[in-house]
Scaffold this motif. Structure first.
Motif, PDB file in Angstrom:
ATOM      1  N   GLY A   1       0.820  -1.215   0.000  1.00 59.62           N
ATOM      2  CA  GLY A   1       0.000   0.000   0.000  1.00 59.62           C
ATOM      3  C   GLY A   1       0.848   1.256   0.000  1.00 59.62           C
ATOM      4  O   GLY A   1       0.570   2.218  -0.720  1.00 59.62           O
ATOM      5  N   ILE A   2       1.897   1.257   0.801  1.00 60.20           N
ATOM      6  CA  ILE A   2       2.806   2.408   0.855  1.00 60.20           C
ATOM      7  C   ILE A   2       3.522   2.568  -0.482  1.00 60.20           C
ATOM      8  O   ILE A   2       3.662   3.685  -0.995  1.00 60.20           O
ATOM      9  CB  ILE A   2       3.811   2.258   2.019  1.00 60.20           C
ATOM     10  CG1 ILE A   2       3.064   2.313   3.357  1.00 60.20           C
ATOM     11  CG2 ILE A   2       4.892   3.339   1.953  1.00 60.20           C
ATOM     12  CD1 ILE A   2       3.901   1.883   4.552  1.00 60.20           C
ATOM     13  N   ALA A   3       3.949   1.457  -1.066  1.00 60.36           N
ATOM     14  CA  ALA A   3       4.617   1.517  -2.370  1.00 60.36           C
ATOM     15  C   ALA A   3       3.673   2.066  -3.436  1.00 60.36           C
ATOM     16  O   ALA A   3       4.064   2.917  -4.237  1.00 60.36           O
ATOM     17  CB  ALA A   3       5.118   0.128  -2.769  1.00 60.36           C
ATOM     18  N   ALA A   4       2.435   1.602  -3.434  1.00 59.87           N
ATOM     19  CA  ALA A   4       1.458   2.082  -4.422  1.00 59.87           C
ATOM     20  C   ALA A   4       1.211   3.574  -4.274  1.00 59.87           C
ATOM     21  O   ALA A   4       1.145   4.308  -5.271  1.00 59.87           O
ATOM     22  CB  ALA A   4       0.147   1.308  -4.282  1.00 59.87           C
ATOM     23  N   LEU A   5       1.078   4.040  -3.039  1.00 59.77           N
ATOM     24  CA  LEU A   5       0.870   5.467  -2.804  1.00 59.77           C
ATOM     25  C   LEU A   5       2.072   6.280  -3.283  1.00 59.77           C
ATOM     26  O   LEU A   5       1.916   7.322  -3.929  1.00 59.77           O
ATOM     27  CB  LEU A   5       0.604   5.724  -1.322  1.00 59.77           C
ATOM     28  CG  LEU A   5       0.326   7.159  -0.920  1.00 59.77           C
ATOM     29  CD1 LEU A   5      -0.905   7.706  -1.633  1.00 59.77           C
ATOM     30  CD2 LEU A   5       0.131   7.239   0.592  1.00 59.77           C
ATOM     31  N   SER A   6       3.263   5.801  -3.016  1.00 60.91           N
ATOM     32  CA  SER A   6       4.472   6.509  -3.451  1.00 60.91           C
ATOM     33  C   SER A   6       4.579   6.571  -4.968  1.00 60.91           C
ATOM     34  O   SER A   6       4.955   7.604  -5.536  1.00 60.91           O
ATOM     35  CB  SER A   6       5.720   5.821  -2.881  1.00 60.91           C
ATOM     36  OG  SER A   6       5.720   5.893  -1.485  1.00 60.91           O
ATOM     37  N   ILE A   7       4.244   5.465  -5.630  1.00 66.49           N
ATOM     38  CA  ILE A   7       4.285   5.433  -7.094  1.00 66.49           C
ATOM     39  C   ILE A   7       3.258   6.401  -7.669  1.00 66.49           C
ATOM     40  O   ILE A   7       3.561   7.172  -8.597  1.00 66.49           O
ATOM     41  CB  ILE A   7       4.056   4.000  -7.607  1.00 66.49           C
ATOM     42  CG1 ILE A   7       5.255   3.119  -7.238  1.00 66.49           C
ATOM     43  CG2 ILE A   7       3.804   3.980  -9.114  1.00 66.49           C
ATOM     44  CD1 ILE A   7       4.990   1.629  -7.365  1.00 66.49           C
ATOM     45  N   CYS A   8       2.052   6.387  -7.142  1.00 65.35           N
ATOM     46  CA  CYS A   8       1.008   7.306  -7.631  1.00 65.35           C
ATOM     47  C   CYS A   8       1.411   8.757  -7.415  1.00 65.35           C
ATOM     48  O   CYS A   8       1.206   9.599  -8.296  1.00 65.35           O
ATOM     49  CB  CYS A   8      -0.316   7.019  -6.937  1.00 65.35           C
ATOM     50  SG  CYS A   8      -1.086   5.488  -7.482  1.00 65.35           S
ATOM     51  N   GLU A   9       1.981   9.051  -6.259  1.00 66.89           N
ATOM     52  CA  GLU A   9       2.426  10.412  -5.978  1.00 66.89           C
ATOM     53  C   GLU A   9       3.484  10.841  -6.994  1.00 66.89           C
ATOM     54  O   GLU A   9       3.406  11.944  -7.548  1.00 66.89           O
ATOM     55  CB  GLU A   9       2.990  10.506  -4.564  1.00 66.89           C
ATOM     56  CG  GLU A   9       3.497  11.883  -4.207  1.00 66.89           C
ATOM     57  CD  GLU A   9       4.065  11.953  -2.798  1.00 66.89           C
ATOM     58  OE1 GLU A   9       4.191  13.077  -2.291  1.00 66.89           O
ATOM     59  OE2 GLU A   9       4.385  10.907  -2.212  1.00 66.89           O
ATOM     60  N   ALA A  10       4.441   9.972  -7.262  1.00 63.69           N
ATOM     61  CA  ALA A  10       5.499  10.301  -8.216  1.00 63.69           C
ATOM     62  C   ALA A  10       4.932  10.514  -9.617  1.00 63.69           C
ATOM     63  O   ALA A  10       5.344  11.436 -10.336  1.00 63.69           O
ATOM     64  CB  ALA A  10       6.552   9.190  -8.228  1.00 63.69           C
ATOM     65  N   LEU A  11       3.984   9.679 -10.021  1.00 67.18           N
ATOM     66  CA  LEU A  11       3.352   9.844 -11.337  1.00 67.18           C
ATOM     67  C   LEU A  11       2.589  11.158 -11.429  1.00 67.18           C
ATOM     68  O   LEU A  11       2.668  11.865 -12.449  1.00 67.18           O
ATOM     69  CB  LEU A  11       2.416   8.670 -11.628  1.00 67.18           C
ATOM     70  CG  LEU A  11       3.076   7.351 -11.975  1.00 67.18           C
ATOM     71  CD1 LEU A  11       2.040   6.225 -11.990  1.00 67.18           C
ATOM     72  CD2 LEU A  11       3.774   7.450 -13.319  1.00 67.18           C
ATOM     73  N   MET A  12       1.853  11.491 -10.385  1.00 62.41           N
ATOM     74  CA  MET A  12       1.090  12.735 -10.396  1.00 62.41           C
ATOM     75  C   MET A  12       2.022  13.941 -10.471  1.00 62.41           C
ATOM     76  O   MET A  12       1.770  14.890 -11.217  1.00 62.41           O
ATOM     77  CB  MET A  12       0.195  12.806  -9.154  1.00 62.41           C
ATOM     78  CG  MET A  12      -0.928  11.781  -9.191  1.00 62.41           C
ATOM     79  SD  MET A  12      -1.892  11.735  -7.676  1.00 62.41           S
ATOM     80  CE  MET A  12      -3.063  13.039  -8.041  1.00 62.41           C
ATOM     81  N   LEU A  13       3.107  13.904  -9.725  1.00 63.39           N
ATOM     82  CA  LEU A  13       4.067  15.008  -9.773  1.00 63.39           C
ATOM     83  C   LEU A  13       4.710  15.126 -11.156  1.00 63.39           C
ATOM     84  O   LEU A  13       4.854  16.224 -11.686  1.00 63.39           O
ATOM     85  CB  LEU A  13       5.141  14.826  -8.701  1.00 63.39           C
ATOM     86  CG  LEU A  13       4.687  15.062  -7.267  1.00 63.39           C
ATOM     87  CD1 LEU A  13       5.759  14.622  -6.289  1.00 63.39           C
ATOM     88  CD2 LEU A  13       4.315  16.517  -7.043  1.00 63.39           C
TER      89      LEU A  13
END
Length: 84
Positions: free
Chosen positions: A15-27
């Motif tokens: 879950g933490i990895a998924a959130l980090s990946i999504c955050e990086a993609l959005m940025l």
């Protein structure tokens, strides 16, 4: 197998990895002017609304409520797409 993570740890870490990946993609999408910040806020709000609306539909009410609160906290706190 002593070195393998417990199942609960794997779920938490994924879950933490998924959130980090999504955050990086959005940025990255924002940095390259593909989608503006307000679109990302809308995406986050849609995700929060989906969990708000699902809270009464299954036996995972608490999970949906907590996920919606977490997403709303990201919007309010300026994490990810709303840089200070």
């Amino acid at each position: 197998m002593k070195d393998e993570p417990k199942v609960l740890d794997q779920e938490r870490y994924s879950g933490i990895a998924a959130l980090s990946i999504c955050e990086a993609l959005m940025l990255a999408l924002n940095d390259h002017n593909i989608l503006p910040e307000k679109e990302f806020v809308g995406i986050l709000q849609d995700a929060a609304n989906a969990h708000d609306n699902a809270a009464g539909l299954d036996n995972a009410k608490e999970m949906h409520e907590q996920v919606a609160l977490m997403i709303k906290g990201i919007i309010a706190g300026g994490n990810a797409v709303r840089r200070p």
